[in-house]
Design a protein around this motif. Structure first.
Motif, PDB file in Angstrom:
ATOM      1  N   ALA A  14       0.935  -1.255   0.021  1.00  0.00           N
ATOM      2  CA  ALA A  14      -0.192  -0.063  -0.086  1.00  0.00           C
ATOM      3  C   ALA A  14       0.897   1.215   0.019  1.00  0.00           C
ATOM      4  O   ALA A  14       1.935   1.264   0.550  1.00  0.00           O
ATOM      5  N   ILE A  15       0.261   2.360  -0.776  1.00  0.00           N
ATOM      6  CA  ILE A  15       0.946   3.635  -0.769  1.00  0.00           C
ATOM      7  C   ILE A  15       0.686   4.348   0.386  1.00  0.00           C
ATOM      8  O   ILE A  15      -0.456   5.020   0.549  1.00  0.00           O
ATOM      9  N   ILE A  18       6.982   6.081   3.465  1.00  0.00           N
ATOM     10  CA  ILE A  18       7.805   7.184   3.428  1.00  0.00           C
ATOM     11  C   ILE A  18       7.240   8.577   3.820  1.00  0.00           C
ATOM     12  O   ILE A  18       5.839   9.080   3.639  1.00  0.00           O
ATOM     13  N   GLY A  19       7.790   9.048   4.866  1.00  0.00           N
ATOM     14  CA  GLY A  19       7.119  10.370   5.460  1.00  0.00           C
ATOM     15  C   GLY A  19       6.237  10.338   6.427  1.00  0.00           C
ATOM     16  O   GLY A  19       5.434  11.048   6.684  1.00  0.00           O
ATOM     17  N   ALA A  20       5.858   8.968   6.775  1.00  0.00           N
ATOM     18  CA  ALA A  20       4.416   8.765   7.614  1.00  0.00           C
ATOM     19  C   ALA A  20       4.820   9.075   8.985  1.00  0.00           C
ATOM     20  O   ALA A  20       5.796   9.222   9.410  1.00  0.00           O
ATOM     21  N   ASN A  21       3.786   9.381   9.860  1.00  0.00           N
ATOM     22  CA  ASN A  21       3.725   9.622  11.029  1.00  0.00           C
ATOM     23  C   ASN A  21       3.241   8.613  11.944  1.00  0.00           C
ATOM     24  O   ASN A  21       2.020   8.330  12.022  1.00  0.00           O
ATOM     25  N   ALA A  81       9.477  -2.723   4.024  1.00  0.00           N
ATOM     26  CA  ALA A  81       8.818  -1.673   4.114  1.00  0.00           C
ATOM     27  C   ALA A  81       9.771  -0.394   3.949  1.00  0.00           C
ATOM     28  O   ALA A  81      10.742  -0.407   4.576  1.00  0.00           O
ATOM     29  N   ARG A  82       9.150   0.653   3.487  1.00  0.00           N
ATOM     30  CA  ARG A  82      10.105   1.848   3.214  1.00  0.00           C
ATOM     31  C   ARG A  82       9.482   2.875   4.144  1.00  0.00           C
ATOM     32  O   ARG A  82       8.579   3.378   4.086  1.00  0.00           O
ATOM     33  N   LEU A  83      10.427   3.069   5.174  1.00  0.00           N
ATOM     34  CA  LEU A  83      10.006   4.149   6.143  1.00  0.00           C
ATOM     35  C   LEU A  83      11.144   5.316   6.139  1.00  0.00           C
ATOM     36  O   LEU A  83      11.020   6.201   7.286  1.00  0.00           O
ATOM     37  N   THR A  84      11.390   5.674   5.225  1.00  0.00           N
ATOM     38  CA  THR A  84      12.501   6.635   4.837  1.00  0.00           C
ATOM     39  C   THR A  84      11.794   8.127   5.375  1.00  0.00           C
ATOM     40  O   THR A  84      10.527   8.148   4.971  1.00  0.00           O
ATOM     41  N   CYS A  85      12.229   8.881   6.237  1.00  0.00           N
ATOM     42  CA  CYS A  85      11.767   9.964   6.891  1.00  0.00           C
ATOM     43  C   CYS A  85      10.542   9.956   7.592  1.00  0.00           C
ATOM     44  O   CYS A  85       9.839  10.820   7.785  1.00  0.00           O
ATOM     45  N   HIS A 122      11.811  -3.026  -8.144  1.00  0.00           N
ATOM     46  CA  HIS A 122      11.658  -3.653  -6.817  1.00  0.00           C
ATOM     47  C   HIS A 122      11.026  -2.776  -5.748  1.00  0.00           C
ATOM     48  O   HIS A 122      10.872  -1.700  -5.877  1.00  0.00           O
ATOM     49  N   GLY A 123      10.197  -3.385  -4.973  1.00  0.00           N
ATOM     50  CA  GLY A 123       9.392  -2.605  -3.754  1.00  0.00           C
ATOM     51  C   GLY A 123       8.299  -1.975  -4.490  1.00  0.00           C
ATOM     52  O   GLY A 123       7.660  -2.065  -5.489  1.00  0.00           O
ATOM     53  N   PRO A 124       7.714  -1.046  -3.455  1.00  0.00           N
ATOM     54  CA  PRO A 124       6.540  -0.636  -3.596  1.00  0.00           C
ATOM     55  C   PRO A 124       6.499   0.483  -4.718  1.00  0.00           C
ATOM     56  O   PRO A 124       7.434   0.936  -4.930  1.00  0.00           O
ATOM     57  N   ALA A 125       5.155   1.055  -4.894  1.00  0.00           N
ATOM     58  CA  ALA A 125       5.025   1.906  -5.772  1.00  0.00           C
ATOM     59  C   ALA A 125       5.308   3.385  -5.247  1.00  0.00           C
ATOM     60  O   ALA A 125       5.139   3.530  -3.610  1.00  0.00           O
ATOM     61  N   SER A 126       5.307   4.571  -5.899  1.00  0.00           N
ATOM     62  CA  SER A 126       5.451   5.931  -5.222  1.00  0.00           C
ATOM     63  C   SER A 126       4.885   6.740  -6.032  1.00  0.00           C
ATOM     64  O   SER A 126       4.152   6.263  -7.019  1.00  0.00           O
ATOM     65  N   SER A 127       5.130   8.201  -5.943  1.00  0.00           N
ATOM     66  CA  SER A 127       4.563   9.170  -6.921  1.00  0.00           C
ATOM     67  C   SER A 127       5.850  10.135  -7.105  1.00  0.00           C
ATOM     68  O   SER A 127       6.797  10.148  -6.313  1.00  0.00           O
ATOM     69  N   VAL A 128       5.805  10.873  -8.150  1.00  0.00           N
ATOM     70  CA  VAL A 128       6.697  11.902  -8.225  1.00  0.00           C
ATOM     71  C   VAL A 128       6.749  12.782  -7.149  1.00  0.00           C
ATOM     72  O   VAL A 128       7.823  13.256  -6.675  1.00  0.00           O
ATOM     73  N   GLY A 129       5.628  13.209  -6.630  1.00  0.00           N
ATOM     74  CA  GLY A 129       5.428  14.168  -5.675  1.00  0.00           C
ATOM     75  C   GLY A 129       6.228  13.402  -4.300  1.00  0.00           C
ATOM     76  O   GLY A 129       7.078  14.263  -3.457  1.00  0.00           O
ATOM     77  N   ILE A 130       5.782  12.288  -3.944  1.00  0.00           N
ATOM     78  CA  ILE A 130       6.539  11.812  -2.769  1.00  0.00           C
ATOM     79  C   ILE A 130       8.134  11.806  -2.894  1.00  0.00           C
ATOM     80  O   ILE A 130       8.879  12.133  -2.090  1.00  0.00           O
ATOM     81  N   GLU A 131       8.444  11.518  -4.100  1.00  0.00           N
ATOM     82  CA  GLU A 131      10.021  11.310  -4.391  1.00  0.00           C
ATOM     83  C   GLU A 131      10.853  12.775  -4.182  1.00  0.00           C
ATOM     84  O   GLU A 131      11.735  12.973  -3.786  1.00  0.00           O
ATOM     85  N   LYS A 132      10.137  13.800  -4.818  1.00  0.00           N
ATOM     86  CA  LYS A 132      10.477  15.167  -4.840  1.00  0.00           C
ATOM     87  C   LYS A 132      10.596  15.614  -3.241  1.00  0.00           C
ATOM     88  O   LYS A 132      11.363  16.277  -3.020  1.00  0.00           O
ATOM     89  N   LYS A 133       9.602  15.248  -2.465  1.00  0.00           N
ATOM     90  CA  LYS A 133       9.648  15.576  -1.017  1.00  0.00           C
ATOM     91  C   LYS A 133      10.452  15.015  -0.083  1.00  0.00           C
ATOM     92  O   LYS A 133      11.020  15.419   0.696  1.00  0.00           O
ATOM     93  N   TYR A 134      10.631  13.419  -0.375  1.00  0.00           N
ATOM     94  CA  TYR A 134      11.297  12.798   0.475  1.00  0.00           C
ATOM     95  C   TYR A 134      12.740  12.203   0.229  1.00  0.00           C
ATOM     96  O   TYR A 134      13.558  11.848   1.062  1.00  0.00           O
ATOM     97  N   ASN A 135      12.715  12.015  -0.932  1.00  0.00           N
ATOM     98  CA  ASN A 135      14.080  11.028  -1.373  1.00  0.00           C
ATOM     99  C   ASN A 135      15.095  11.688  -0.960  1.00  0.00           C
ATOM    100  O   ASN A 135      15.497  12.751  -1.756  1.00  0.00           O
ATOM    101  N   PRO A 136      16.093  11.054   0.051  1.00  0.00           N
ATOM    102  CA  PRO A 136      17.295  11.756   0.379  1.00  0.00           C
ATOM    103  C   PRO A 136      18.238  12.010  -0.636  1.00  0.00           C
ATOM    104  O   PRO A 136      19.486  12.419  -0.319  1.00  0.00           O
TER     105      PRO A 136
END
Lengths: 167, 183
Positions: free
Chosen positions: A75-76, A98-101, A115-119, B167-181
């Motif tokens: 899930a996203i 990512i970025g979840a609280n 799972a991706r918990l970056t930030c 590999h791994g889950p989907a994301s969006s361009v907005g999420i990557e712009k905001k958080y991808n370090p």
């Protein structure tokens, strides 16, 4: 078994994310729950055992909700608010958090494999007995989190870990 | 446009099947394995598989090509070789699946020939961009080249564009712009 998971995405209107979100929801969900998801607020809801595999739920407020044993694989869930949410034994394998609280979230025995918990904010979260194999905790904040009997080899990189409780 | 996402047991790589439901044309994106389930999905939708798009030449994205070509010997493989000589040439950097026209984007770094496919409001990134991360590279020069390609070709897309990764889950361009370090 060659497939680990299969997810379906459906796009009819390239610019309509709301429409996409509806189309990605499993047909088994009640119309009321679908409506709540679209309103982005499930605060305090009882969602025990719900199946939201692969659904785009970005930015939804799940604070105080009960997602015990829910399936949220793939899930996203980026930017979602899970503050004080019950996620015991939840399936969060390969979820995008990512970025979840997740401050104060109850994640006892949750499965966070890959799972991706970056930030993500995981301050004071209870991760006792959780599966953290390949969990990506890059730039996450785990200060004061409880990791008793948590297992696996997570990716730790620029992760804030002061005051972690672990035995 | 309907997209099936298969997470496979070959290094947990993702295989995608894109179907235009109106024309019944379909396209595979990467093929770490070719399985009965995938064939069954194709058959159920009665689609005509027009091609296979390979994001890069690593085994966990190509191992199923042999079995796939045994079933579909005349399948077109994308990108065509000419693309790598002329990435700006529209004859080679576009492909069509029914009503949808896609653009092939160079994303060198993880491998020199890594590519992505932007089609509808989806971008398939292979191993160049993951949710919250980027692909591994053999040198800092390749890492820099990869980030530049991602910024030039992906981060300019609308923020709601769905990012489907190798590999791994989907994301969006907005999420990557905001958080991808890494970006």
């Amino acid at each position: 078994m060659s497939e680990i998971a299969i997810i379906k995405y459906l796009f009819e209107r390239p610019s309509d994310t709301k429409q996409n979100q509806i189309l990605q929801m499993p047909p088994t969900l009640s119309p009321e729950l679908k409506e709540q998801i679209l309103k982005k607020s499930l605060r305090g809801s009882n969602l025990r055992g719900v199946n939201l595999m692969g659904v785009w739920l970005e930015g939804i407020d799940f604070s105080e909700a009960d997602l015990t044993e829910a399936c949220l694989e793939f899930a996203i869930l980026s930017s979602c608010n899970f503050q004080n949410c019950k996620l015991e034994k939840a399936n969060l394998r390969r979820a995008n958090l990512i970025g979840a609280n997740l401050e104060g979230a109850h994640l006892r025995e949750a499965d966070l494999y890959y799972a991706r918990l970056t930030c993500a904010n995981m301050q004071k979260a209870d991760l006792s007995g959780a599966n953290l194999e390949r969990t990506i905790l890059r730039c996450a904040d785990l200060r004061g989190a409880i990791l008793n009997n948590a297992r696996g080899h997570p990716v730790i990189d620029r992760t804030k870990m002061e005051g972690i409780v672990s035995c | 446009m309907l997209i099936y996402h298969f997470c496979t047991s070959v290094n947990e790589s993702n295989v995608y099947l894109l179907i235009d439901e109106e024309s019944k044309e379909s396209l595979l994106i990467d093929v770490s394995t070719w399985t009965e389930t995938m064939q069954k999905v194709l058959d159920e939708h009665r689609t005509k598989l027009i091609g296979v798009f390979i994001t890069h030449e690593h085994y966990d994205h190509t191992s199923g090509l042999g079995n796939l070509y045994r079933s579909y010997p005349n399948l077109i493989r994308y990108p065509k070789n000419e693309f790598f000589h002329n990435p700006e040439n529209e004859n080679f950097n576009t492909l069509t699946v029914g009503r949808w026209q896609g653009k092939i984007l160079p994303l060198p770094g993880h491998t020199p020939e890594s590519v992505g496919l932007h089609i509808g409001n989806v971008i398939f990134t292979g191993d160049a961009l993951f949710a919250g991360s980027v692909g591994g590279t053999v040198s800092s020069w390749e890492a820099k080249r990869q980030v530049e390609a991602i910024k030039k070709n992906i981060l300019i897309l609308p923020e709601h564009t769905l990012v489907l990764t190798g590999h791994g889950p989907a994301s969006s361009v907005g999420i990557e712009k905001k958080y991808n370090p890494f970006l």
